[in-house]
Design an enzyme around this catalytic site. Structure first.
Site, PDB file in Angstrom:
ATOM      1  N   HIS A  65      22.927 -11.660   3.880  1.00  0.00           N
ATOM      2  CA  HIS A  65      22.571 -12.890   2.697  1.00  0.00           C
ATOM      3  C   HIS A  65      22.502 -12.897   2.035  1.00  0.00           C
ATOM      4  O   HIS A  65      22.293 -13.065   0.860  1.00  0.00           O
ATOM      5  CB  HIS A  65      21.321 -13.385   3.254  1.00  0.00           C
ATOM      6  N   GLU A  66      21.905 -11.687   1.406  1.00  0.00           N
ATOM      7  CA  GLU A  66      21.926 -10.946   0.291  1.00  0.00           C
ATOM      8  C   GLU A  66      22.839 -11.403  -0.537  1.00  0.00           C
ATOM      9  O   GLU A  66      23.037 -12.085  -1.520  1.00  0.00           O
ATOM     10  CB  GLU A  66      20.821  -9.772  -1.194  1.00  0.00           C
ATOM     11  N   PRO A  81       0.901  -1.541   0.001  1.00  0.00           N
ATOM     12  CA  PRO A  81      -0.137   0.191  -0.468  1.00  0.00           C
ATOM     13  C   PRO A  81       0.877   1.228  -0.230  1.00  0.00           C
ATOM     14  O   PRO A  81       1.779   1.010   0.290  1.00  0.00           O
ATOM     15  CB  PRO A  81      -0.790  -0.114   1.700  1.00  0.00           C
TER      16      PRO A  81
HETATM   17  N1  LIG Z   1       6.505   6.702  -5.865  1.00  0.00           N
HETATM   18  C1  LIG Z   1       6.047   8.201  -5.520  1.00  0.00           C
HETATM   19  N2  LIG Z   1       5.995   9.532  -6.042  1.00  0.00           N
HETATM   20  C2  LIG Z   1       5.043  10.738  -5.422  1.00  0.00           C
HETATM   21  N3  LIG Z   1       4.746  10.586  -4.368  1.00  0.00           N
HETATM   22  C3  LIG Z   1       4.319   9.382  -3.780  1.00  0.00           C
HETATM   23  C4  LIG Z   1       4.658   8.110  -4.538  1.00  0.00           C
HETATM   24  N4  LIG Z   1       4.479   6.649  -3.676  1.00  0.00           N
HETATM   25  C5  LIG Z   1       3.301   7.694  -3.514  1.00  0.00           C
HETATM   26  N5  LIG Z   1       3.327   9.105  -2.984  1.00  0.00           N
HETATM   27  C6  LIG Z   1       2.651   9.835  -1.775  1.00  0.00           C
HETATM   28  O1  LIG Z   1       1.398   8.923  -1.636  1.00  0.00           O
HETATM   29  C7  LIG Z   1       0.190   9.219  -2.084  1.00  0.00           C
HETATM   30  C8  LIG Z   1      -0.707   7.734  -1.694  1.00  0.00           C
HETATM   31  O2  LIG Z   1      -0.148   7.427  -2.912  1.00  0.00           O
HETATM   32  P1  LIG Z   1      -1.093   5.922  -3.925  1.00  0.00           P
HETATM   33  O3  LIG Z   1      -2.336   6.618  -3.381  1.00  0.00           O
HETATM   34  O4  LIG Z   1      -0.603   6.610  -5.425  1.00  0.00           O
HETATM   35  O5  LIG Z   1      -0.689   4.855  -3.257  1.00  0.00           O
HETATM   36  P2  LIG Z   1      -1.176   3.637  -3.689  1.00  0.00           P
HETATM   37  O6  LIG Z   1       0.214   2.555  -4.046  1.00  0.00           O
HETATM   38  O7  LIG Z   1      -2.708   3.237  -4.980  1.00  0.00           O
HETATM   39  O8  LIG Z   1      -1.924   2.501  -3.082  1.00  0.00           O
HETATM   40  P3  LIG Z   1      -3.112   1.731  -1.936  1.00  0.00           P
HETATM   41  O9  LIG Z   1      -2.216   0.201  -2.437  1.00  0.00           O
HETATM   42  O10 LIG Z   1      -2.962   2.046  -0.648  1.00  0.00           O
HETATM   43  O11 LIG Z   1      -3.891   2.067  -2.775  1.00  0.00           O
HETATM   44  C9  LIG Z   1       0.610   9.446  -3.139  1.00  0.00           C
HETATM   45  O12 LIG Z   1      -1.388  10.720  -3.262  1.00  0.00           O
HETATM   46  C10 LIG Z   1       1.123  10.566  -3.305  1.00  0.00           C
HETATM   47  O13 LIG Z   1       1.064  11.906  -2.043  1.00  0.00           O
HETATM   48 ZN   LIG Z   2      17.736 -16.134   0.857  1.00  0.00          ZN
END
Ligand SMILES: Nc1ncnc2c1ncn2[C@@H]1O[C@H](COP(=O)(O)OP(=O)(O)OP(=O)(O)O)[C@@H](O)[C@H]1O
Ligand SMILES: [Zn+2]
EC number: 3.4.24.-
Length: 582
Positions: A416-417, A195
């Protein structure tokens, strides 16, 4: 808030009903058994002075108590001098207000009222729910963004995922170009990963880059939906999408719709099955090269129904992992652009200390820091505010001292890695190790090293032995560096692989002189029989000792790789080659 209040009312009503129920129960149980006697017998007893008490009321029946303690019930004459006569014979008369039937009626009314209220409440609640869902549905349909246009610039880190999605931009903009070459446009892309790693953000960025509308729905929204509504919502979503032409459809939490179906009828509910079927039908229904791309996201790719992953559906799968230190630095920089940072804030240091933080958590960290700074009326966000925010953000999570325990975990994972990678390069240099990381991925528990063996039709005995050694490399490195007592469970998956390979080598492929050219599965039905087991154990020990010796002989390189991993968290192919050659 609203819903909360509603449920409070519901609970109150429910409790009220229970209280009434209990009261009635007690009331009924406290009432004695009454012997029905004729009026004539009653009067004889009154005249005989045998009646102690009469409860006088207006109801057709009256109750009373005899001197011997028994209770009776009889007809109420309702004559004017009735009370006087009773009194004359020395009977106590107690006038009960109203009459007991009226009381009964009242009670029933109360009951009916409560039930009515509950029923009303429930129907109102569900009609509201339906209303809500219907408005939600239209909301989704009209959610054609213009979210101030998000682009790939707004996504930091996640370079691989960005690259894969960038290819699709051109597909959306110029579908004709691709159809001219007979290329089929991918219809579904699945983004998977923990998430808050930016899956939604990436999908929005794709729509933003291609400058097409963005439709978003969430799988779990479909669960509470009334029968059939989920499927019809899917249909109307796609209808709407087709009307606008090119677009990106985003389905978050697709696992809510597409859970693995366990056996017949079990697993997902009928409703989610119906919704999923509608989705699959719609997806195979749109014309090639229409310029519509469906992006789904999930945190749990392992629970997804295979049907979703088949060609023509979500056949392109892109992992969106937790950021490594470099990625975290980029995300922190991006999200601090609009925040006044004091000079003492070292984002590199913050990035270094936020291992396992997702993008969302990093954003949250900066936001909390800003709030703390604002509350204290400070001019700028200082390092101490970030430090304080750190604990707010990880509050409720497992209490980890970010400097000590975490560091120890990291060190173990790093060695490990490094062990896997070094053994790979020493034993099978033709194998490519494209990436080593200590950030856990969805596919591997601790960290993982990607191993791409060259294409070969057959595996030789030497290949199998080498692969077993590579699998044992992680545990061997742990033992050499931290001691026999400190080995960890991090190798469980490795041991599983090594065991499978070893048992096949010895018991199935006839590759060991001692057990001979026999496939033990044919003879005994199970290759894990005693001969094979004994021999496998011996061979495994030999290979493990060899692996350990190899690592000891190359401990300098092992240290170098592990330390680089600790510093950078991820090492790519080139860097690894340099470390090994140096
Ligand atoms: N790689 C990233 N670059 C910039 N901001 C990010 C990044 N990842 C997450 N964020 C920030 O976190 C917030 C939430 O991310 P997002 O909703 O896209 O995550 P998700 O992977 O869709 O999560 P979920 O699985 O909970 O739906 C974004 O609005 C942003 O502000
Ligand atoms: Zn291993």
């Amino acid at each position: 808030m609203k819903l909360n209040k509603k449920s409070k009312i519901g609970i109150a009503l429910f409790l009220f009903l229970i209280v009434i129920g209990i009261a009635t129960y007690i009331y009924i149980n406290n009432n004695q058994e009454y012997d029905e006697i004729s009026y004539k017998k009653f009067m004889t007893m009154v005249e005989g002075g045998k009646v102690d008490k009469v409860f006088l009321s207006n109801s057709p029946k009256i109750k009373g108590k005899l001197k011997d303690g028994t209770y009776f019930i009889t007809d109420n004459p309702r004559t004017e001098d009735f009370k006087e006569r009773l009194l004359m014979f020395g009977t106590t008369v107690e006038e009960t207000e109203g009459n007991s039937t009226a009381k009964d009626i009242l009670m029933s009314l109360l009951f009916l009222g409560s039930f009515g209220a509950i029923a009303y409440f429930m129907s109102r609640n569900s009609s509201r729910q339906a209303q809500k869902e219907i408005t939600q549905m239209s909301k989704i349909d009209s959610d054609t963004n213009n979210d101030s246009r998000i682009t790939f610039e707004d996504v930091a880190g996640n370079e691989e995922a960005k690259e894969s999605l960038k290819e699709l931009v051109d597909f959306i903009i110029n579908p004709e170009k691709y159809s001219r070459y007979g290329a089929r446009m991918p219809r579904g892309v699945l983004l998977y990963g923990p998430p808050g790693t930016g899956k939604t953000l990436l999908a929005k960025a794709l729509a933003g880059e291609a400058n097409v509308p963005f439709f978003a729905v969430t799988g779990s929204d479909f669960i509470q939906v009334y029968a059939g509504l989920g499927a019809s919502r899917i249909r109307s979503l796609f209808k709407k999408a087709r009307q606008v032409g090119k677009c990106v459809i985003f389905i978050d939490e697709i696992d809510a719709l597409g859970k693995k179906r366990r056996g017949l009828g079990n697993g997902g509910s009928d409703e989610s099955d119906r919704t999923l079927n509608a989705l699959l039908t719609e997806m195979s229904g749109f014309k090639e090269n229409e310029g519509i791309i469906v992006i789904a996201a999930t945190n749990r790719i392992d629970t997804l129904d295979e049907a979703l992953l088949r060609p023509g559906r979500f056949d392109r799968q892109i992992e969106v992992g937790l950021p490594d230190v470099n990625g975290r630095y980029k995300i922190l920089k991006l999200h601090s652009k609009n925040k006044p940072l004091s000079d003492d804030v070292d984002l590199k240091k913050v990035a270094y200390e936020t291992v396992y933080f997702s993008g969302a958590k990093l954003e949250n960290l900066l936001n909390e820091s800003a709030m703390i700074a604002a509350k204290n009326n400070e001019e700028k966000i200082k390092m101490k505010h970030i430090d304080k925010a750190f604990y707010t953000v990880i509050a409720g999570e497992e209490k980890k001292d970010r400097s000590s325990i975490l560091q120890e975990d990291k060190r173990i994972t790093a060695y490990h890695e490094a062990g896997h990678a070094l053994i790979t390069k020493l034993m099978s240099p033709e194998n490519r190790v494209t990436k080593i990381t200590i950030i856990p991925s969805t596919k591997g528990a601790g960290g993982f090293s990607m191993n791409i063996p060259p294409d070969k039709m057959y595996q030789t005995k030497k290949d199998i032995k080498n692969n077993i050694m590579i699998a044992l490399g992680g545990r061997a490195a742990e033992e050499i560096i931290f001691g026999e007592e400190k080995i960890t469970t991090g190798a469980s998956n490795d041991l599983k692989k090594a065991t499978q390979m070893m048992l096949s080598m010895v018991g199935k492929f006839g590759m060991d002189e001692e057990t001979g050219l026999l496939d033990y599965e044919v003879i005994i039905g199970n290759k894990a029989n005693n001969y094979v087991l004994k021999r496998s154990k011996e061979l495994m020990k030999k290979l493990y000792d060899k692996t350990k010796q190899l690592l000891k002989d190359n401990k300098d390189t092992l240290d170098k790789i592990a330390n680089t991993l600790l510093e950078k968290e991820t090492i790519d192919e080139e860097e690894l080659e340099l470390l090994i050659k140096a």
